[in-house]
Structure formats: C-alpha cells, structure tokens
Write an enzyme that holds these catalytic residues in place. Sequence first.
Site, PDB file in Angstrom:
ATOM      1  CB  ALA A 148      -1.140  -0.158   0.736  1.00 25.65           C
ATOM      2  CG  ASP A 195       6.084  -7.252  11.068  1.00 26.70           C
ATOM      3  OD1 ASP A 195       7.696  -7.973  10.925  1.00 26.70           O
ATOM      4  OD2 ASP A 195       6.066  -6.950   9.803  1.00 26.70           O
TER       5      ASP A 195
END
Length: 239
Positions: free
Chosen positions: A37, A147
């Site tokens: 994105a 993450d």
Amino acid sequence: SAIGPYDFLSAFTMTLHTGDQLDHYRVEKLIARSGMASIYRATDVRSDRVVALKIPHPEVEADPLFFDRFRREEDIGKKLDHPCVMKVYEDAERNGVYMVMEWVDGRLLRQIITEQKKLPIERAVRITLGICEALDYIHSQGVVHRDLKPENVMVDDSDNIKLIDFGIAGATGARRLTFAKITQAMGTPDYISPEQVKSKRGDARSDVYALGVMLYEMLTGETPFQGPNAFAIMNDRLL
C-alpha cells in the site's frame, strides 16, 4: 482535483498528488510506499482533522489473500483504542477500499537507531516500557502483532510510542492464513521468534521475544543473530 465514486477505481492506479481530494479527504503528500500500500498524509475537510490514508495497490485489491489481510488489519485497528496504539477510524462514507488512520507525529524507532547506533540505557528502557504497555493492551484484546520491529514503532519528542502496522497481526481464534505468500511474510528475519521459524503460529510470546531483540539492538547497535541471508539469520537462533 476531486475524485468521485465513478472514477474511484482509476484513482487507485495512479499516484495521488497534493491537493487531490479522495471523498472528503484532501491529500497533502505521499509519506511511504510499501509492496502492499501507499500511505498519504491528508486532511478531513469536514473536521480539519489530519489523518493518514493507507491505500492498497491495485494488485492487492485483486488478490483475495492480500485483500483479506488488508481487511483484517482494518478490523483489528478499529477494535483497538489505546494511547500507545495507532487508531483506525470508522468511515462509512468512503467510496472504495482504503484505511483512515490516526496521524502520528514522530519518527520511526528504526530512524533513531540508524542515527544513534546505541541509545542511552535510560532511553532504551523508557521506549521498551512504552512498547510493553502497548503489547499488554493488544494481548488483553486477543491481538498478536507478529511483526514487531523498529520500523513499526513511532516515537515522539517525549519518547512516547505508537505501535503501528498490524498488517500481519492475528486475532486469537481467527483462522490462520497458511498460503505460501503469507507464510513467507510472517515476521521479519531479525525479530522472528524460534517458534515462527519452525512454522508454528506466533502468539503473545512471539511479540515479547521480538521486543527483547529490539531492546538488545537499542543497547548494542546490532541485532543478536547474524548471517548472509534471511534463512541463515533465522536458523542462527535455533542452534
């Protein structure tokens, strides 16, 4: 220039520019671009609130797996509400697929480490305690980041932190995404936990492990596991 519902699809195939209007958001500038994105700073013209718009690339929208991942990130973000976690806003008036997020002032922890190499002990501890607070909250909500790394922590001038980017976060009890494209992206080699290296599902302990690696890096200027490639780095911690 304004972008309405009829030319919305074409808007996502091009780069938005300063002054463009996407629904009721006036675009100010491109902030970051990843494989998934682009993120823009924008202003909600109805309220003058500054926001961040996360707009998936066309190929992401066309890929059901990555589209599911984008939607999951949005759903998780809307659920969370804590000073140490970036907010995702509800907006039923959008004419397309994009995420409206809290605008966070500050710098990425990665930028700070790159500039300073080693942080003073007091500062490293202060930042770590802020991340601990964020993790304690998201874990209490049944969310695992999966993450955690310096690229996903924003730090302001007072060393307050914001945990960002829940792109591969998981909700407790949610179905696991096990397709090859996703499993390859589960975590970052320097911070991934031993159980994730073994292809097991990451849980809250995986986030705590990653935070330990980050604290080590803040204090020493390097990560604890080294190697010529990602596989060597991941396997080093299993020896």
